[in-house]
Design a protein around this motif. Structure first.
Motif, PDB file in Angstrom:
ATOM      1  N   PRO A 200     -15.632   9.352   0.736  1.00 27.84           N
ATOM      2  CA  PRO A 200     -15.023   8.729  -0.452  1.00 27.84           C
ATOM      3  C   PRO A 200     -15.285   9.499  -1.742  1.00 27.84           C
ATOM      4  O   PRO A 200     -14.571   9.312  -2.729  1.00 27.84           O
ATOM      5  CB  PRO A 200     -15.682   7.347  -0.501  1.00 27.84           C
ATOM      6  CG  PRO A 200     -16.042   7.057   0.908  1.00 27.84           C
ATOM      7  CD  PRO A 200     -16.462   8.384   1.475  1.00 27.84           C
ATOM      8  N   TRP A 211     -10.194  10.920   1.503  1.00 28.58           N
ATOM      9  CA  TRP A 211     -10.575   9.568   1.880  1.00 28.58           C
ATOM     10  C   TRP A 211      -9.362   8.651   1.969  1.00 28.58           C
ATOM     11  O   TRP A 211      -9.285   7.802   2.863  1.00 28.58           O
ATOM     12  CB  TRP A 211     -11.601   9.002   0.908  1.00 28.58           C
ATOM     13  CG  TRP A 211     -11.994   7.578   1.223  1.00 28.58           C
ATOM     14  CD1 TRP A 211     -11.827   6.481   0.444  1.00 28.58           C
ATOM     15  CD2 TRP A 211     -12.623   7.098   2.428  1.00 28.58           C
ATOM     16  NE1 TRP A 211     -12.302   5.345   1.053  1.00 28.58           N
ATOM     17  CE2 TRP A 211     -12.809   5.696   2.285  1.00 28.58           C
ATOM     18  CE3 TRP A 211     -13.048   7.720   3.600  1.00 28.58           C
ATOM     19  CZ2 TRP A 211     -13.393   4.912   3.279  1.00 28.58           C
ATOM     20  CZ3 TRP A 211     -13.641   6.919   4.593  1.00 28.58           C
ATOM     21  CH2 TRP A 211     -13.801   5.540   4.424  1.00 28.58           C
ATOM     22  N   GLN A 212      -8.403   8.828   1.077  1.00 31.27           N
ATOM     23  CA  GLN A 212      -7.188   8.012   1.148  1.00 31.27           C
ATOM     24  C   GLN A 212      -6.414   8.296   2.430  1.00 31.27           C
ATOM     25  O   GLN A 212      -5.877   7.385   3.058  1.00 31.27           O
ATOM     26  CB  GLN A 212      -6.315   8.278  -0.078  1.00 31.27           C
ATOM     27  CG  GLN A 212      -6.880   7.690  -1.368  1.00 31.27           C
ATOM     28  CD  GLN A 212      -6.064   8.077  -2.583  1.00 31.27           C
ATOM     29  OE1 GLN A 212      -5.717   9.252  -2.774  1.00 31.27           O
ATOM     30  NE2 GLN A 212      -5.750   7.102  -3.428  1.00 31.27           N
ATOM     31  N   GLU A 215      -8.456   6.581   5.125  1.00 36.88           N
ATOM     32  CA  GLU A 215      -8.246   5.128   5.071  1.00 36.88           C
ATOM     33  C   GLU A 215      -6.941   4.727   5.736  1.00 36.88           C
ATOM     34  O   GLU A 215      -6.894   3.773   6.531  1.00 36.88           O
ATOM     35  CB  GLU A 215      -8.240   4.662   3.613  1.00 36.88           C
ATOM     36  CG  GLU A 215      -9.599   4.483   2.988  1.00 36.88           C
ATOM     37  CD  GLU A 215      -9.495   3.886   1.604  1.00 36.88           C
ATOM     38  OE1 GLU A 215     -10.168   2.866   1.333  1.00 36.88           O
ATOM     39  OE2 GLU A 215      -8.721   4.429   0.776  1.00 36.88           O
ATOM     40  N   LYS A 216      -5.902   5.453   5.416  1.00 37.22           N
ATOM     41  CA  LYS A 216      -4.586   5.136   5.981  1.00 37.22           C
ATOM     42  C   LYS A 216      -4.603   5.272   7.502  1.00 37.22           C
ATOM     43  O   LYS A 216      -4.057   4.418   8.223  1.00 37.22           O
ATOM     44  CB  LYS A 216      -3.528   6.056   5.375  1.00 37.22           C
ATOM     45  CG  LYS A 216      -2.109   5.771   5.857  1.00 37.22           C
ATOM     46  CD  LYS A 216      -1.104   6.698   5.176  1.00 37.22           C
ATOM     47  CE  LYS A 216       0.316   6.419   5.670  1.00 37.22           C
ATOM     48  NZ  LYS A 216       1.312   7.324   5.018  1.00 37.22           N
ATOM     49  N   GLN A 219      -6.755   2.409   9.019  1.00 34.23           N
ATOM     50  CA  GLN A 219      -6.065   1.125   8.890  1.00 34.23           C
ATOM     51  C   GLN A 219      -5.014   0.956   9.981  1.00 34.23           C
ATOM     52  O   GLN A 219      -4.739  -0.160  10.428  1.00 34.23           O
ATOM     53  CB  GLN A 219      -5.439   1.007   7.508  1.00 34.23           C
ATOM     54  CG  GLN A 219      -6.463   0.730   6.405  1.00 34.23           C
ATOM     55  CD  GLN A 219      -5.912   0.916   5.014  1.00 34.23           C
ATOM     56  OE1 GLN A 219      -4.759   1.363   4.832  1.00 34.23           O
ATOM     57  NE2 GLN A 219      -6.722   0.610   3.999  1.00 34.23           N
ATOM     58  N   LEU A 277     -14.385   1.534   7.559  1.00 30.70           N
ATOM     59  CA  LEU A 277     -13.747   1.413   6.245  1.00 30.70           C
ATOM     60  C   LEU A 277     -14.615   0.687   5.226  1.00 30.70           C
ATOM     61  O   LEU A 277     -14.293   0.653   4.037  1.00 30.70           O
ATOM     62  CB  LEU A 277     -12.397   0.701   6.386  1.00 30.70           C
ATOM     63  CG  LEU A 277     -11.288   1.540   7.043  1.00 30.70           C
ATOM     64  CD1 LEU A 277     -10.075   0.670   7.367  1.00 30.70           C
ATOM     65  CD2 LEU A 277     -10.883   2.693   6.137  1.00 30.70           C
ATOM     66  N   ASN A 311     -18.320   5.799  11.257  1.00 34.69           N
ATOM     67  CA  ASN A 311     -17.695   6.961  10.630  1.00 34.69           C
ATOM     68  C   ASN A 311     -17.939   8.233  11.428  1.00 34.69           C
ATOM     69  O   ASN A 311     -17.070   9.108  11.502  1.00 34.69           O
ATOM     70  CB  ASN A 311     -18.193   7.117   9.191  1.00 34.69           C
ATOM     71  CG  ASN A 311     -17.422   6.247   8.217  1.00 34.69           C
ATOM     72  OD1 ASN A 311     -16.369   6.623   7.719  1.00 34.69           O
ATOM     73  ND2 ASN A 311     -17.948   5.044   7.969  1.00 34.69           N
TER      74      ASN A 311
END
Length: 641
Positions: A200, A211-212, A215-216, A219, A277, A311
């Protein structure tokens, strides 16, 4: 420093003391412990054993498949041991309110020199249920004798209030903790060479941060119907540089071969993705790297550990996918799970069974753990190591067992991890001997690979408070996950289970004869002492015994007789008794107990024993047909065995 000297409690502590496969060569473990692209010479993993038909559970062997052999010796002395406390020793003396840390978590920057020990008084209070792992008096070969050795919680000094120190980072809010709440400590993050780099906080140089992107991808796995292919696509979306190198054959084999009632892959993956996450919510302060030549401790919650390991499973840690000699983390073990997912083998499938059970446990609201774990790197300066040729101590008590296991019968003692210098050895590869099995019984140990640099000759890693999650059988190629384990071990004031493990790495001798030099014997003596040294601020009556076995033997070519003598000498200087497990070798157990009796009866000092070993090594070519035990017997004619 103030302590309560309660004679009745002291009396209670004193009186109530109950309770490889030859193909698995050290060379092949180098790639496992550091990564497939880092096969440095001489970096073996945890020592392997020649017997893989034994019941596992780290039954005290590195190990040895042959009978006892010979040994070596040492020279040179540095200076008298210093009573300097270890990092925790154990972090936090009872001090006045004016000395309390200002911070409620993480690292305090103005620790008083008096704050050397957080152990202050005897405790019979703990969180959790009574332990059921004590040995039976009529099991094995005289396992009842284990009752003679001290162990926690029967012998325990109550800890001071948990708070951070200059050399102790606490990742939970200690103010809230003292109110019985486990809340992450909020502090500052760092992106530098002294701290773990968390995704992050990866420097943003593209429209979407890494990180984005991660995350996607994660998810997308939460929906509950993810396949192995979905997991592969998610991981590779933020690790594109390794698209041609990484495979997921072992993960595929696991899903195909393990029945759905056990693995429930999609459901567990969904919960693991949610857990991963939570990284920004669970880790709100920089995690220091436990670097060489520095003593430091990290205490974090079991929930934080599970988040970090989730992670690691999804391979999100940046800069940790290569350990080539010129890479940033060349001196650290791997942490991302990519190597475990690669080429399929029965070993990896069994490892994945243990790991998926761990993740299933920690993501279930009913079984989620709620304790703390401490990882402490201890470095003793060379000037403070013993001068072996002048140590006048005689041997402490030794109980030898051909049956039993370090992690079960040695519960509550200081349990020795026959470690690789890269902590965890080949646990994320094909390695499956003592250290790797230990890390699969208690997967929380794996997180140490995230922040622990390889161990130096005068260093060890102590881990306090891990939980056992798995039941296993076998060793090496016969290793098999048997099912869940319910750990009812009591906890200390810091909510850590009474389980302390010390990782010490033995030398790997490519030529068996190399160990018979004074230099190499001294190195092993110093390494064992660093691991065995007791907290100088805690009275002997409160110091548990050591549980160990054939450290550094097997694939590392250590002589079992020499290594046993070395450990006895180190334990004597550390003033700790010892339980020694020979992993089914009854002849070795009998010979070792006789040798200890010989040395003890004749009041042979560590210095004299050191001299005998030195003489044996100096003229090894002349004595090599005679084992070190036989040589010592010959040099001690007045004794009667």
């Amino acid at each position: 420093m103030t302590r309560r000297n309660d004679s009745s409690q002291m009396k209670k502590c004193l009186t109530h003391q109950s309770p490889g496969d030859s193909s698995n060569k050290a060379d092949s473990k180098v790639a496992d412990q550091k990564g497939a692209d880092s096969k440095k010479a001489g970096l073996g993993g945890a020592d392997s054993t020649g017997a893989d038909s034994k019941k596992a559970g780290l039954c005290g062997a590195d190990s040895t498949g042959a009978d006892l052999i010979a040994m070596g010796s040492n020279e040179g002395c540095l200076s008298k041991p210093n009573s300097t406390a270890s990092v925790l020793d154990n972090v936090g003396v009872n001090t006045s309110d004016s000395n309390k840390a200002n911070s409620s978590g993480a690292t305090s920057s103005g620790a008083s020199s008096k704050e050397q020990s957080s152990k202050c008084k005897h405790s019979q209070s703990s969180y959790g249920e009574a332990t059921d792992l004590g040995p039976s008096s009529n099991s094995g070969d005289k396992l009842g004798n284990l009752k003679m050795l001290k162990r926690e919680p029967e012998c325990h000094m109550e800890l001071d209030t948990l708070r951070p120190r200059q050399n102790h980072t606490v990742l939970i809010d200690t103010t809230k903790f003292n109110d019985n709440l486990l809340i992450p400590h909020e502090g500052k993050h760092a992106w530098d060479n002294n701290h773990v780099k968390l995704l992050p906080h990866f420097p943003k140089n593209e429209p979407l941060s890494r990180w984005q992107v991660t995350e996607k991808a994660l998810q997308g796995l939460i929906r509950g119907s993810a396949s192995v292919k979905d997991v592969e696509m998610a991981i590779m979306s933020y690790n594109r540089a390794y698209k041609k190198e990484w495979t997921f054959n072992a993960l595929n084999s696991y899903v195909q071969q393990v029945n759905k009632h056990e693995n429930n892959f999609s459901t567990v993956i969904s919960k693991m993705a949610r857990l991963a996450l939570q990284l920004q919510d669970q880790i709100k302060h920089a995690i220091p790297l436990l670097k060489q030549k520095h003593s430091h401790a990290i205490t974090l919650s079991q929930v934080q550990i599970s988040c970090l390991l989730a992670n690691a499973f999804f391979c999100t840690f940046p800069h940790r996918n290569t350990t080539k000699p010129d890479s940033e983390y060349a001196s650290y073990p791997t942490i991302n799970f990519s190597n475990l997912f690669g080429d399929s083998s029965m070993r990896k499938i069994q490892k994945l069974r243990a790991l998926f059970h761990y993740f299933n446990t920690v993501t279930d609201n009913e079984t989620r753990p709620d304790g703390l774990v401490t990882f402490e790197r201890i470095c003793i300066p060379p000037s403070q190591l013993p001068c072996w040729k002048t140590q006048l101590e005689t041997l402490t008590d030794l109980q030898v067992f051909s049956e039993g296991c370090i992690e079960k019968e040695g519960k509550g003692m200081l349990q020795v991890d026959f470690a690789s210098k890269y902590i965890g050895g080949g646990v994320l590869g094909n390695g499956l001997v003592q250290e790797e099995i230990l890390f699969l019984l208690s997967p929380e140990l794996i997180v140490a690979r995230l922040f622990t640099e390889k161990l130096g000759d005068n260093e060890c890693l102590k881990i306090t408070g891990t939980q056992t999650y798995n039941t296993i059988s076998g060793y090496s190629n016969s290793f098999e996950w048997q099912g869940p384990y319910t750990d009812n071990t009591k906890r200390d004031k810091w909510k850590r289970r009474f389980c302390q493990i010390v990782a010490i790495d033995a030398l790997h001798f490519r030529d068996f004869r190399e160990q018979y030099t004074e230099t190499n014997v001294m190195r092993e003596l110093n390494k064992a002492y660093v691991g065995f040294r007791r907290d100088p601020s805690v009275p002997l009556e409160y110091t548990p015994a050591i549980a160990t076995g054939n450290w550094g033997c097997g694939a590392f070519n250590g002589d079992p007789q020499l290594k046993a003598l070395i450990q006895m000498m180190a334990a004597a200087v550390a003033k700790r008794d010892m339980a020694f497990f020979t992993f089914g070798h009854k002849g070795q157990a009998q010979e070792l107990q006789k040798m200890h009796h010989l040395l003890k009866t004749n009041k042979v000092s560590v210095a004299h024993l050191y001299s005998l070993l030195k003489n044996y090594c100096d003229d090894y070519n002349r004595h090599k047909s005679k084992s070190v035990f036989d040589y010592i017997k010959h040099q001690t004619p007045s004794s009667q065995l």
